[in-house]
Design a protein around this motif. Structure first.
Motif, PDB file in Angstrom:
ATOM      1  N   PRO A 141      20.332   2.976 -25.460  1.00  0.00           N
ATOM      2  CA  PRO A 141      20.176   4.368 -24.841  1.00  0.00           C
ATOM      3  C   PRO A 141      18.972   5.293 -25.113  1.00  0.00           C
ATOM      4  CG  PRO A 141      21.847   4.593 -26.415  1.00  0.00           C
ATOM      5  CD  PRO A 141      21.494   3.356 -26.440  1.00  0.00           C
ATOM      6  N   ALA A 142      18.694   6.391 -24.143  1.00  0.00           N
ATOM      7  CA  ALA A 142      17.618   7.172 -24.233  1.00  0.00           C
ATOM      8  C   ALA A 142      17.189   7.717 -25.604  1.00  0.00           C
ATOM      9  CB  ALA A 142      17.731   8.056 -23.153  1.00  0.00           C
TER      10      ALA A 142
ATOM     11  N   LYS B 128      14.291   2.915 -29.740  1.00  0.00           N
ATOM     12  CA  LYS B 128      13.975   1.322 -29.491  1.00  0.00           C
ATOM     13  C   LYS B 128      12.558   1.166 -29.165  1.00  0.00           C
ATOM     14  CE  LYS B 128      15.318   1.853 -25.208  1.00  0.00           C
ATOM     15  NZ  LYS B 128      15.690   3.125 -25.019  1.00  0.00           N
TER      16      LYS B 128
ATOM     17  N   ASP C 134       7.481  -2.499 -23.122  1.00  0.00           N
ATOM     18  CA  ASP C 134       8.478  -1.329 -22.677  1.00  0.00           C
ATOM     19  C   ASP C 134       8.846  -1.653 -21.290  1.00  0.00           C
ATOM     20  OD1 ASP C 134       9.876   0.960 -22.228  1.00  0.00           O
ATOM     21  OD2 ASP C 134       8.007   2.160 -22.906  1.00  0.00           O
ATOM     22  N   THR C 135       9.793  -1.862 -21.054  1.00  0.00           N
ATOM     23  CA  THR C 135      10.422  -2.420 -19.590  1.00  0.00           C
ATOM     24  C   THR C 135      10.645  -1.026 -19.019  1.00  0.00           C
ATOM     25  OG1 THR C 135      12.787  -2.719 -20.007  1.00  0.00           O
ATOM     26  CG2 THR C 135      11.275  -4.713 -20.275  1.00  0.00           C
TER      27      THR C 135
ATOM     28  N   LEU D  13       8.950   1.382 -18.642  1.00  0.00           N
ATOM     29  CA  LEU D  13       7.758   1.961 -18.050  1.00  0.00           C
ATOM     30  C   LEU D  13       7.835   1.239 -16.552  1.00  0.00           C
ATOM     31  CD1 LEU D  13       4.547   1.791 -20.152  1.00  0.00           C
ATOM     32  CD2 LEU D  13       5.738   3.917 -19.326  1.00  0.00           C
TER      33      LEU D  13
ATOM     34  N   TYR E 267      10.371   0.960 -14.800  1.00  0.00           N
ATOM     35  CA  TYR E 267      11.346   1.782 -13.892  1.00  0.00           C
ATOM     36  C   TYR E 267      10.748   3.201 -13.802  1.00  0.00           C
ATOM     37  CZ  TYR E 267      14.316  -2.051 -14.167  1.00  0.00           C
ATOM     38  OH  TYR E 267      14.725  -3.401 -13.978  1.00  0.00           O
TER      39      TYR E 267
ATOM     40  N   ALA F  24      13.393   7.517 -12.715  1.00  0.00           N
ATOM     41  CA  ALA F  24      13.600   6.007 -13.054  1.00  0.00           C
ATOM     42  C   ALA F  24      15.078   5.569 -13.209  1.00  0.00           C
ATOM     43  CB  ALA F  24      13.051   6.017 -14.535  1.00  0.00           C
ATOM     44  N   SER F  25      16.167   6.227 -13.735  1.00  0.00           N
ATOM     45  CA  SER F  25      17.315   5.841 -13.630  1.00  0.00           C
ATOM     46  C   SER F  25      17.820   5.974 -12.376  1.00  0.00           C
ATOM     47  CB  SER F  25      18.219   6.762 -14.951  1.00  0.00           C
ATOM     48  OG  SER F  25      18.501   7.941 -14.392  1.00  0.00           O
TER      49      SER F  25
ATOM     50  N   ALA G  20      16.782   2.810 -10.800  1.00  0.00           N
ATOM     51  CA  ALA G  20      17.285   1.512 -11.517  1.00  0.00           C
ATOM     52  C   ALA G  20      18.785   1.148 -11.230  1.00  0.00           C
ATOM     53  CB  ALA G  20      17.061   1.779 -13.081  1.00  0.00           C
TER      54      ALA G  20
ATOM     55  N   ARG H 285      15.662  -3.803  -9.117  1.00  0.00           N
ATOM     56  CA  ARG H 285      15.678  -4.468 -10.423  1.00  0.00           C
ATOM     57  C   ARG H 285      15.381  -6.092  -9.978  1.00  0.00           C
ATOM     58  NH1 ARG H 285      18.131  -1.200 -13.801  1.00  0.00           N
ATOM     59  NH2 ARG H 285      17.886  -2.800 -15.521  1.00  0.00           N
TER      60      ARG H 285
ATOM     61  N   GLN I  37       9.107  -9.905 -16.253  1.00  0.00           N
ATOM     62  CA  GLN I  37       9.891  -9.591 -17.493  1.00  0.00           C
ATOM     63  C   GLN I  37      10.167 -10.772 -18.088  1.00  0.00           C
ATOM     64  OE1 GLN I  37      12.512  -6.001 -17.758  1.00  0.00           O
ATOM     65  NE2 GLN I  37      12.449  -6.211 -15.508  1.00  0.00           N
TER      66      GLN I  37
ATOM     67  N   ILE J 244      17.866  -6.256 -21.502  1.00  0.00           N
ATOM     68  CA  ILE J 244      16.952  -7.508 -21.713  1.00  0.00           C
ATOM     69  C   ILE J 244      17.902  -8.563 -22.544  1.00  0.00           C
ATOM     70  CG2 ILE J 244      14.918  -8.018 -23.158  1.00  0.00           C
ATOM     71  CD1 ILE J 244      14.502  -5.891 -21.114  1.00  0.00           C
TER      72      ILE J 244
ATOM     73  N   ARG K  21      21.432  10.389 -17.698  1.00  0.00           N
ATOM     74  CA  ARG K  21      21.074   9.136 -17.713  1.00  0.00           C
ATOM     75  C   ARG K  21      22.028   7.919 -18.624  1.00  0.00           C
ATOM     76  NH1 ARG K  21      15.797   7.588 -19.474  1.00  0.00           N
ATOM     77  NH2 ARG K  21      15.695   9.162 -20.823  1.00  0.00           N
TER      78      ARG K  21
ATOM     79  N   ASP L 221      23.123   4.900 -16.238  1.00  0.00           N
ATOM     80  CA  ASP L 221      22.923   3.690 -16.908  1.00  0.00           C
ATOM     81  C   ASP L 221      24.113   2.623 -17.089  1.00  0.00           C
ATOM     82  OD1 ASP L 221      20.270   4.545 -16.499  1.00  0.00           O
ATOM     83  OD2 ASP L 221      19.639   4.749 -18.595  1.00  0.00           O
TER      84      ASP L 221
ATOM     85  N   ARG M 121      26.371   1.856 -13.737  1.00  0.00           N
ATOM     86  CA  ARG M 121      25.943   1.348 -12.369  1.00  0.00           C
ATOM     87  C   ARG M 121      26.381   0.097 -12.384  1.00  0.00           C
ATOM     88  NH1 ARG M 121      20.109   1.320 -15.217  1.00  0.00           N
ATOM     89  NH2 ARG M 121      20.271  -0.878 -16.141  1.00  0.00           N
TER      90      ARG M 121
HETATM   91  O1  CDP Z   1      12.379   5.946 -23.082  1.00  0.00           O
HETATM   92  P1  CDP Z   1      13.762   6.246 -22.932  1.00  0.00           P
HETATM   93  O2  CDP Z   1      14.710   5.438 -23.433  1.00  0.00           O
HETATM   94  O3  CDP Z   1      14.376   7.626 -22.670  1.00  0.00           O
HETATM   95  O4  CDP Z   1      13.679   5.514 -21.483  1.00  0.00           O
HETATM   96  P2  CDP Z   1      13.179   4.393 -20.656  1.00  0.00           P
HETATM   97  O5  CDP Z   1      13.450   3.050 -21.643  1.00  0.00           O
HETATM   98  O6  CDP Z   1      11.581   4.764 -20.466  1.00  0.00           O
HETATM   99  O7  CDP Z   1      13.898   4.141 -19.503  1.00  0.00           O
HETATM  100  C1  CDP Z   1      14.119   4.839 -18.480  1.00  0.00           C
HETATM  101  C2  CDP Z   1      15.272   4.672 -17.490  1.00  0.00           C
HETATM  102  O8  CDP Z   1      14.597   3.337 -16.820  1.00  0.00           O
HETATM  103  C3  CDP Z   1      16.504   4.461 -18.196  1.00  0.00           C
HETATM  104  O9  CDP Z   1      16.975   5.446 -17.903  1.00  0.00           O
HETATM  105  C4  CDP Z   1      17.090   3.371 -17.095  1.00  0.00           C
HETATM  106  O10 CDP Z   1      17.847   3.879 -15.981  1.00  0.00           O
HETATM  107  C5  CDP Z   1      15.603   2.512 -16.645  1.00  0.00           C
HETATM  108  N1  CDP Z   1      15.653   1.309 -17.158  1.00  0.00           N
HETATM  109  C6  CDP Z   1      16.290   0.393 -16.751  1.00  0.00           C
HETATM  110  O11 CDP Z   1      17.393   0.357 -16.034  1.00  0.00           O
HETATM  111  N2  CDP Z   1      16.408  -1.167 -17.299  1.00  0.00           N
HETATM  112  C7  CDP Z   1      15.474  -1.411 -18.387  1.00  0.00           C
HETATM  113  N3  CDP Z   1      15.532  -2.542 -18.796  1.00  0.00           N
HETATM  114  C8  CDP Z   1      14.652  -0.212 -18.530  1.00  0.00           C
HETATM  115  C9  CDP Z   1      14.710   0.933 -18.226  1.00  0.00           C
END
Ligand code: CDP
Length: 201
Positions: free
Chosen positions: A10-11, A15, A32-33, A35, A37, A76-77, A80, A86, A93, A110, A158, A162, A165
Protein backbone atom coordinates in the motif's frame (compact mmCIF):
# COMPACT_ATOMS: atom_id res chain seq x y z
CA UNK A 1 19.94 -13.59 -17.61
CA UNK A 2 16.77 -12.14 -16.14
CA UNK A 3 15.95 -12.03 -12.42
CA UNK A 4 12.72 -10.34 -11.37
CA UNK A 5 11.98 -8.89 -7.94
CA UNK A 6 8.31 -7.97 -7.35
CA UNK A 7 7.68 -5.49 -4.54
CA UNK A 8 4.05 -4.68 -3.80
CA UNK A 9 2.18 -2.94 -1.01
CA UNK A 10 0.00 0.00 0.00
CA UNK A 11 0.81 3.71 -0.22
CA UNK A 12 3.89 4.94 1.63
CA UNK A 13 4.79 1.54 3.10
CA UNK A 14 8.39 1.94 1.95
CA UNK A 15 8.27 0.10 -1.41
CA UNK A 16 10.01 2.84 -3.34
CA UNK A 17 12.87 3.30 -0.87
CA UNK A 18 13.43 -0.45 -0.52
CA UNK A 19 13.20 -0.99 -4.30
CA UNK A 20 15.74 1.71 -5.10
CA UNK A 21 18.14 0.41 -2.45
CA UNK A 22 18.02 -3.25 -3.50
CA UNK A 23 18.24 -2.32 -7.20
CA UNK A 24 21.41 -0.32 -6.48
CA UNK A 25 22.81 -3.12 -4.30
CA UNK A 26 22.37 -5.88 -6.90
CA UNK A 27 22.86 -3.70 -10.00
CA UNK A 28 19.28 -4.32 -11.18
CA UNK A 29 17.12 -1.88 -13.16
CA UNK A 30 14.18 -0.38 -11.23
CA UNK A 31 10.68 0.52 -12.41
CA UNK A 32 8.29 2.42 -10.14
CA UNK A 33 5.06 1.24 -11.79
CA UNK A 34 3.01 3.72 -9.76
CA UNK A 35 4.49 6.41 -11.98
CA UNK A 36 2.72 4.88 -15.00
CA UNK A 37 -0.66 5.24 -13.26
CA UNK A 38 0.26 8.66 -11.90
CA UNK A 39 1.19 9.84 -15.44
CA UNK A 40 -2.17 8.62 -16.75
CA UNK A 41 -3.98 10.23 -13.79
CA UNK A 42 -2.17 13.53 -14.44
CA UNK A 43 -3.31 13.51 -18.07
CA UNK A 44 -6.91 12.86 -17.00
CA UNK A 45 -6.72 15.88 -14.65
CA UNK A 46 -5.71 17.88 -17.77
CA UNK A 47 -8.83 16.65 -19.58
CA UNK A 48 -7.59 13.56 -21.44
CA UNK A 49 -9.47 10.27 -21.76
CA UNK A 50 -7.94 7.68 -19.40
CA UNK A 51 -7.75 4.79 -21.86
CA UNK A 52 -6.32 6.95 -24.67
CA UNK A 53 -3.78 8.40 -22.22
CA UNK A 54 -2.66 4.91 -21.14
CA UNK A 55 -2.43 3.62 -24.71
CA UNK A 56 -0.40 6.66 -25.81
CA UNK A 57 1.87 6.90 -22.75
CA UNK A 58 5.49 7.84 -23.57
CA UNK A 59 8.68 7.66 -21.50
CA UNK A 60 8.80 11.49 -21.27
CA UNK A 61 5.40 11.49 -19.53
CA UNK A 62 7.02 9.78 -16.52
CA UNK A 63 9.34 12.78 -16.03
CA UNK A 64 6.52 15.29 -15.41
CA UNK A 65 7.35 17.30 -12.27
CA UNK A 66 4.01 17.14 -10.46
CA UNK A 67 3.43 13.36 -10.47
CA UNK A 68 4.17 12.99 -6.73
CA UNK A 69 1.35 15.28 -5.53
CA UNK A 70 -1.58 13.97 -3.47
CA UNK A 71 -4.03 15.14 -6.15
CA UNK A 72 -2.28 13.08 -8.83
CA UNK A 73 -2.11 10.06 -6.46
CA UNK A 74 -5.91 10.09 -6.10
CA UNK A 75 -6.36 10.49 -9.86
CA UNK A 76 -3.93 7.56 -10.37
CA UNK A 77 -5.92 5.23 -8.14
CA UNK A 78 -9.14 6.21 -9.98
CA UNK A 79 -7.74 5.40 -13.44
CA UNK A 80 -6.13 2.24 -12.01
CA UNK A 81 -9.57 0.60 -11.57
CA UNK A 82 -10.21 0.74 -15.36
CA UNK A 83 -9.32 -2.68 -16.88
CA UNK A 84 -8.38 -1.16 -20.29
CA UNK A 85 -5.97 1.23 -18.62
CA UNK A 86 -4.26 -1.63 -16.78
CA UNK A 87 -4.20 -3.79 -19.95
CA UNK A 88 -2.46 -1.02 -21.92
CA UNK A 89 0.40 -0.98 -19.41
CA UNK A 90 1.00 -4.74 -19.05
CA UNK A 91 3.39 -5.45 -21.95
CA UNK A 92 5.80 -2.66 -21.04
CA UNK A 93 5.98 -3.86 -17.42
CA UNK A 94 6.43 -7.53 -18.34
CA UNK A 95 9.22 -6.72 -20.81
CA UNK A 96 10.91 -4.60 -18.14
CA UNK A 97 10.67 -7.45 -15.61
CA UNK A 98 12.42 -9.86 -17.96
CA UNK A 99 15.16 -7.58 -19.25
CA UNK A 100 18.71 -8.88 -19.07
CA UNK A 101 20.60 -8.17 -15.88
CA UNK A 102 17.76 -8.21 -13.36
CA UNK A 103 14.86 -5.90 -12.53
CA UNK A 104 12.98 -4.65 -9.51
CA UNK A 105 9.38 -3.50 -10.08
CA UNK A 106 7.30 -1.95 -7.35
CA UNK A 107 3.54 -1.47 -7.41
CA UNK A 108 0.33 -3.17 -6.36
CA UNK A 109 -0.02 -6.15 -8.73
CA UNK A 110 3.53 -7.06 -9.72
CA UNK A 111 3.67 -10.41 -7.89
CA UNK A 112 0.02 -11.27 -8.59
CA UNK A 113 -0.55 -10.21 -12.22
CA UNK A 114 2.46 -8.66 -13.97
CA UNK A 115 5.11 -11.14 -12.92
CA UNK A 116 3.67 -14.06 -10.93
CA UNK A 117 6.84 -16.03 -11.74
CA UNK A 118 9.14 -13.41 -10.20
CA UNK A 119 12.13 -14.99 -8.47
CA UNK A 120 11.44 -12.92 -5.33
CA UNK A 121 8.12 -11.46 -4.18
CA UNK A 122 7.85 -9.10 -1.25
CA UNK A 123 4.73 -7.41 0.14
CA UNK A 124 5.80 -4.31 2.05
CA UNK A 125 3.28 -2.95 4.51
CA UNK A 126 2.97 -0.76 7.63
CA UNK A 127 0.15 0.57 9.79
CA UNK A 128 -1.98 3.32 8.19
CA UNK A 129 -0.87 5.81 10.87
CA UNK A 130 2.83 5.18 10.23
CA UNK A 131 2.33 5.39 6.47
CA UNK A 132 0.34 8.62 6.73
CA UNK A 133 3.05 10.19 8.92
CA UNK A 134 5.75 9.26 6.39
CA UNK A 135 3.76 10.58 3.44
CA UNK A 136 2.83 13.75 5.41
CA UNK A 137 6.54 14.51 5.96
CA UNK A 138 7.39 13.80 2.28
CA UNK A 139 4.57 16.00 1.00
CA UNK A 140 5.42 18.78 3.45
CA UNK A 141 9.07 18.72 2.33
CA UNK A 142 7.77 19.12 -1.23
CA UNK A 143 5.77 22.23 -0.23
CA UNK A 144 2.32 20.74 0.52
CA UNK A 145 0.19 22.31 3.28
CA UNK A 146 -2.03 19.22 3.84
CA UNK A 147 -2.61 18.25 7.48
CA UNK A 148 -1.71 14.82 8.86
CA UNK A 149 -5.43 13.97 9.14
CA UNK A 150 -6.01 14.88 5.49
CA UNK A 151 -3.07 12.73 4.40
CA UNK A 152 -4.36 9.80 6.49
CA UNK A 153 -7.83 10.12 4.92
CA UNK A 154 -6.25 10.17 1.45
CA UNK A 155 -4.12 7.10 2.16
CA UNK A 156 -7.14 5.18 3.54
CA UNK A 157 -9.30 6.12 0.52
CA UNK A 158 -6.59 4.92 -1.86
CA UNK A 159 -6.01 1.69 0.13
CA UNK A 160 -9.74 0.92 -0.11
CA UNK A 161 -9.95 1.66 -3.84
CA UNK A 162 -6.79 -0.33 -4.58
CA UNK A 163 -7.74 -3.41 -2.58
CA UNK A 164 -11.45 -3.53 -3.44
CA UNK A 165 -11.22 -3.10 -7.23
CA UNK A 166 -12.23 -6.08 -9.40
CA UNK A 167 -9.17 -6.03 -11.69
CA UNK A 168 -5.76 -6.74 -10.16
CA UNK A 169 -6.68 -5.80 -6.57
CA UNK A 170 -3.79 -5.11 -4.21
CA UNK A 171 -3.06 -8.21 -2.11
CA UNK A 172 0.02 -10.22 -1.17
CA UNK A 173 1.04 -12.65 -3.95
CA UNK A 174 1.18 -16.34 -3.15
CA UNK A 175 4.54 -17.07 -1.58
CA UNK A 176 5.32 -13.40 -0.94
CA UNK A 177 7.45 -12.43 2.02
CA UNK A 178 5.39 -10.03 4.17
CA UNK A 179 7.63 -7.18 5.32
CA UNK A 180 5.98 -4.94 7.91
CA UNK A 181 8.08 -1.78 8.20
CA UNK A 182 6.01 -0.10 10.97
CA UNK A 183 8.72 -0.63 13.57
CA UNK A 184 11.77 -0.83 11.28
CA UNK A 185 14.30 1.78 10.22
CA UNK A 186 14.97 2.11 6.49
CA UNK A 187 18.28 0.27 6.88
CA UNK A 188 16.60 -2.61 8.75
CA UNK A 189 13.85 -2.95 6.12
CA UNK A 190 16.37 -2.85 3.26
CA UNK A 191 18.48 -5.49 5.03
CA UNK A 192 15.51 -7.90 5.23
CA UNK A 193 14.73 -7.45 1.51
CA UNK A 194 18.40 -7.75 0.51
CA UNK A 195 18.73 -11.00 2.46
CA UNK A 196 15.61 -12.46 0.81
CA UNK A 197 16.94 -11.63 -2.66
CA UNK A 198 20.47 -12.88 -1.94
CA UNK A 199 19.01 -16.19 -0.77
CA UNK A 200 17.44 -16.77 -4.21
CA UNK A 201 20.44 -15.81 -6.37
O1 CDP B 1 3.85 6.00 -3.84
P1 CDP B 1 2.53 5.40 -3.48
O2 CDP B 1 2.68 4.04 -2.88
O3 CDP B 1 1.70 6.33 -2.67
O4 CDP B 1 1.70 5.26 -4.81
P2 CDP B 1 2.17 4.74 -6.23
O5 CDP B 1 2.91 3.47 -6.09
O6 CDP B 1 2.83 5.85 -6.97
O7 CDP B 1 0.76 4.39 -6.95
C1 CDP B 1 -0.23 5.36 -7.20
C2 CDP B 1 -1.53 4.62 -7.49
O8 CDP B 1 -1.37 3.90 -8.74
C3 CDP B 1 -1.93 3.56 -6.48
O9 CDP B 1 -2.73 4.07 -5.44
C4 CDP B 1 -2.69 2.54 -7.34
O10 CDP B 1 -4.04 2.89 -7.48
C5 CDP B 1 -2.04 2.66 -8.70
N1 CDP B 1 -1.13 1.54 -9.01
C6 CDP B 1 -1.68 0.34 -9.43
O11 CDP B 1 -2.89 0.19 -9.51
N2 CDP B 1 -0.87 -0.70 -9.81
C7 CDP B 1 0.46 -0.57 -9.73
N3 CDP B 1 1.23 -1.60 -10.11
C8 CDP B 1 1.04 0.62 -9.26
C9 CDP B 1 0.21 1.67 -8.87
Amino acid sequence: MSFAVAIDGPAAAGKGTISRAVAAHFGFAHLDTGLLYRAVGAKVLEGADAIEAAEGLRAEDLQAGHLRTAEVAQAASKVAVIPEVRAALVDFQRAFARRDGGAVLDGRDIGTVICPDAEVKIFVTASPEVRAKRRFLELRAAGSTMSLDEVLADVLARDARDSERATAPMKPAEGALILDTSELTIDEAVAVATKAIAARR
